[in-house]
Design a protein around this motif. Structure first.
Motif, PDB file in Angstrom:
ATOM      1  N   LEU A  21       0.826  -1.207   0.000  1.00 48.24           N
ATOM      2  CA  LEU A  21       0.000   0.000   0.000  1.00 48.24           C
ATOM      3  C   LEU A  21       0.862   1.260   0.000  1.00 48.24           C
ATOM      4  CD1 LEU A  21      -2.731  -1.104   2.571  1.00 48.24           C
ATOM      5  CD2 LEU A  21      -3.049  -0.810   0.110  1.00 48.24           C
ATOM      6  N   ALA A  22       1.950   1.227   0.769  1.00 46.14           N
ATOM      7  CA  ALA A  22       2.836   2.390   0.841  1.00 46.14           C
ATOM      8  C   ALA A  22       3.499   2.677  -0.503  1.00 46.14           C
ATOM      9  CB  ALA A  22       3.896   2.179   1.918  1.00 46.14           C
ATOM     10  N   ALA A  23       3.650   1.619  -1.321  1.00 44.73           N
ATOM     11  CA  ALA A  23       4.259   1.779  -2.639  1.00 44.73           C
ATOM     12  C   ALA A  23       3.236   2.161  -3.708  1.00 44.73           C
ATOM     13  CB  ALA A  23       4.959   0.485  -3.041  1.00 44.73           C
ATOM     14  N   GLY A  24       1.979   2.340  -3.308  1.00 41.99           N
ATOM     15  CA  GLY A  24       0.959   2.797  -4.240  1.00 41.99           C
ATOM     16  C   GLY A  24       0.134   1.707  -4.880  1.00 41.99           C
ATOM     17  N   HIS A  25       0.316   0.462  -4.456  1.00 41.66           N
ATOM     18  CA  HIS A  25      -0.471  -0.630  -5.007  1.00 41.66           C
ATOM     19  C   HIS A  25      -1.809  -0.757  -4.271  1.00 41.66           C
ATOM     20  CE1 HIS A  25       2.975  -1.856  -7.354  1.00 41.66           C
ATOM     21  NE2 HIS A  25       3.711  -1.976  -6.262  1.00 41.66           N
ATOM     22  N   GLN A  26      -2.775  -1.334  -4.943  1.00 45.30           N
ATOM     23  CA  GLN A  26      -4.035  -1.693  -4.306  1.00 45.30           C
ATOM     24  C   GLN A  26      -3.934  -3.143  -3.864  1.00 45.30           C
ATOM     25  OE1 GLN A  26      -7.488  -1.368  -6.819  1.00 45.30           O
ATOM     26  NE2 GLN A  26      -8.909  -2.062  -5.232  1.00 45.30           N
ATOM     27  N   VAL A  27      -4.427  -3.441  -2.671  1.00 45.22           N
ATOM     28  CA  VAL A  27      -4.339  -4.800  -2.136  1.00 45.22           C
ATOM     29  C   VAL A  27      -5.732  -5.356  -1.909  1.00 45.22           C
ATOM     30  CG1 VAL A  27      -3.565  -6.246  -0.219  1.00 45.22           C
ATOM     31  CG2 VAL A  27      -2.116  -4.375  -1.031  1.00 45.22           C
ATOM     32  N   VAL A  28      -5.956  -6.553  -2.430  1.00 39.31           N
ATOM     33  CA  VAL A  28      -7.154  -7.336  -2.140  1.00 39.31           C
ATOM     34  C   VAL A  28      -6.685  -8.538  -1.332  1.00 39.31           C
ATOM     35  CG1 VAL A  28      -9.079  -8.630  -3.090  1.00 39.31           C
ATOM     36  CG2 VAL A  28      -8.233  -6.594  -4.286  1.00 39.31           C
ATOM     37  N   GLY A  29      -7.098  -8.611  -0.075  1.00 38.12           N
ATOM     38  CA  GLY A  29      -6.597  -9.651   0.814  1.00 38.12           C
ATOM     39  C   GLY A  29      -7.610 -10.737   1.075  1.00 38.12           C
ATOM     40  N   LEU A  30      -7.164 -11.996   0.981  1.00 39.86           N
ATOM     41  CA  LEU A  30      -8.022 -13.136   1.274  1.00 39.86           C
ATOM     42  C   LEU A  30      -8.239 -13.224   2.782  1.00 39.86           C
ATOM     43  CD1 LEU A  30      -9.389 -15.702  -0.025  1.00 39.86           C
ATOM     44  CD2 LEU A  30      -7.300 -16.934   0.616  1.00 39.86           C
ATOM     45  N   ALA A  31      -9.492 -13.365   3.206  1.00 42.35           N
ATOM     46  CA  ALA A  31      -9.828 -13.456   4.625  1.00 42.35           C
ATOM     47  C   ALA A  31     -10.824 -14.580   4.844  1.00 42.35           C
ATOM     48  CB  ALA A  31     -10.405 -12.139   5.136  1.00 42.35           C
ATOM     49  N   ARG A  32     -10.522 -15.458   5.797  1.00 47.15           N
ATOM     50  CA  ARG A  32     -11.447 -16.565   6.088  1.00 47.15           C
ATOM     51  C   ARG A  32     -12.243 -16.334   7.366  1.00 47.15           C
ATOM     52  NH1 ARG A  32      -7.577 -21.617   8.036  1.00 47.15           N
ATOM     53  NH2 ARG A  32      -6.391 -20.482   9.617  1.00 47.15           N
ATOM     54  N   SER A  33     -11.988 -15.246   8.087  1.00 46.52           N
ATOM     55  CA  SER A  33     -12.707 -14.975   9.331  1.00 46.52           C
ATOM     56  C   SER A  33     -13.005 -13.491   9.439  1.00 46.52           C
ATOM     57  CB  SER A  33     -11.869 -15.416  10.539  1.00 46.52           C
ATOM     58  OG  SER A  33     -10.733 -14.581  10.694  1.00 46.52           O
ATOM     59  N   GLU A  34     -13.947 -13.159  10.328  1.00 49.15           N
ATOM     60  CA  GLU A  34     -14.266 -11.748  10.563  1.00 49.15           C
ATOM     61  C   GLU A  34     -13.069 -11.009  11.146  1.00 49.15           C
ATOM     62  OE1 GLU A  34     -16.786  -9.951   9.726  1.00 49.15           O
ATOM     63  OE2 GLU A  34     -17.879 -11.623   8.827  1.00 49.15           O
ATOM     64  N   LYS A  35     -12.319 -11.685  12.011  1.00 44.86           N
ATOM     65  CA  LYS A  35     -11.139 -11.059  12.607  1.00 44.86           C
ATOM     66  C   LYS A  35     -10.120 -10.685  11.531  1.00 44.86           C
ATOM     67  CE  LYS A  35      -7.477 -11.841  16.015  1.00 44.86           C
ATOM     68  NZ  LYS A  35      -6.906 -12.802  17.007  1.00 44.86           N
ATOM     69  N   SER A  36      -9.875 -11.621  10.598  1.00 44.34           N
ATOM     70  CA  SER A  36      -8.942 -11.336   9.514  1.00 44.34           C
ATOM     71  C   SER A  36      -9.464 -10.229   8.616  1.00 44.34           C
ATOM     72  CB  SER A  36      -8.694 -12.600   8.690  1.00 44.34           C
ATOM     73  OG  SER A  36      -8.044 -13.583   9.456  1.00 44.34           O
ATOM     74  N   ALA A  37     -10.753 -10.270   8.328  1.00 45.50           N
ATOM     75  CA  ALA A  37     -11.357  -9.247   7.473  1.00 45.50           C
ATOM     76  C   ALA A  37     -11.223  -7.862   8.100  1.00 45.50           C
ATOM     77  CB  ALA A  37     -12.814  -9.585   7.209  1.00 45.50           C
ATOM     78  N   ASP A  38     -11.479  -7.774   9.401  1.00 46.76           N
ATOM     79  CA  ASP A  38     -11.369  -6.488  10.096  1.00 46.76           C
ATOM     80  C   ASP A  38      -9.933  -5.973  10.063  1.00 46.76           C
ATOM     81  OD1 ASP A  38     -14.059  -6.526  10.662  1.00 46.76           O
ATOM     82  OD2 ASP A  38     -13.819  -7.219  12.732  1.00 46.76           O
TER      83      ASP A  38
END
Length: 291
Positions: A21-38
């Motif tokens: 993100l700091a380098a200007g990229h967009q990140v889509v992150g895989l999340a299997r739980s609400e905790k990870s998603a948050d």
């Protein structure tokens, strides 16, 4: 770039995401739980729900991305063959989705077990007997229009908040009342600071040629006796040797790893990518941040 990151909320992934993100990229992150998603949402990433067993979720994440960084792995050391097969299936699904596009696929591997007793270098092939199939699964797509690179991580990826191999050794020492090493403790572990590894993942996604093997190695080899002595000193418990045949009884599953001599070099990686690790070494980190 829009990068799909599996394992984005894990120990290494949670450093890779802000690096991207700091380098200007967009990140889509895989999340299997609400905790990870948050956690991902709070870092500024887009959340993509799913897990390694949901191959359709992996395919849809990769389809809409400009590239993939695959960090997720089920570290089930009691069923490592099954974990390796699950990883192979996940990498195959990602590779097939990217096929013919020229987009990057950065796949995580490790240095342990490929050249035991010798300094592992980047052009040393993976041990064909290893149950972890990450490298062979990914490299199968190098001639199928995918810009594949392999990131071999040191056995100790350290930093504040670490919950991996070294904290496991600390917990064993607490439970046993003694900090142990195997044999004479001269066997070595390579190490890397988590932030340095994160920077190298970014460099790989941005420009590693297809088929490249990178070594995320900050220190070529730290003697396991030195690790045990640092743990013993900070816990104020005795330090002793355990015979190799008793390692599994004393340490549990991690005894197999702590017995290995697995140094590794990153000389080629540093030269090719102008990557210069900046983080403190493992022993200094142990003294400053682990207790």
């Amino acid at each position: 770039m829009k990068l799909f990151v599996t394992g984005a909320s894990g120990w290494v992934g949670s450093a890779v995401v802000p690096e991207l993100l700091a380098a200007g990229h967009q990140v889509v992150g895989l999340a299997r739980s609400e905790k990870s998603a948050d956690a991902l949402w709070n870092q500024g990433a887009v959340v993509h729900r799913g897990d390694l067993e949901d191959l359709d979720s992996l395919r849809s994440g990769a389809k809409d991305a400009d590239g993939v960084i695959h960090l997720a792995f089920h570290h089930d050391f009691e069923n490592f063959v099954n974990a390796g097969e699950l990883d192979r299936q996940a990498i195959t699904a990602l590779g097939e989705t990217l096929e013919g596009s020229g987009r990057p696929l950065v796949v995580t591997s490790g240095t342990a077990g490929h050249a035991v007793g010798h300094i592992l270098v980047e052009d040393q092939p993976a041990n064909p007997q290893s149950p972890r199939l990450s490298e062979s699964a990914a490299l199968a797509f190098t001639d199928r229009g995918v810009r594949v690179s392999i990131m071999r991580l040191a056995p100790s990826v350290h930093g504040t908040g670490d919950y991996g191999f070294v904290p496991t050794l600390i917990n064993v020492a607490r439970d046993k009342g003694v900090s142990a090493y195997v044999g004479d403790g001269a066997n070595r572990w390579s190490t890397v600071h988590r932030d340095d590894a994160a920077a190298l993942f970014r460099l790989a996604a941005e420009g590693a040629p297809t088929g490249t093997v990178l070594h995320a190695i900050g220190e070529e080899g730290v003697a396991t006796r030195d690790i045990a002595e640092a743990i013993g000193r900070n816990l104020d418990v005795p330090v002793t040797s355990v015979a190799p045949e008793q390692a599994m009884d004393h340490f549990g599953w991690i005894g197999a790893f702590f017995s290995l001599d697995i140094p590794a070099s990153s000389a080629v990686t540093r030269q090719k990518f102008d990557w210069q690790p900046q983080g403190i070494g493992l022993l200094d980190d142990l003294e400053a941040n682990y207790f």
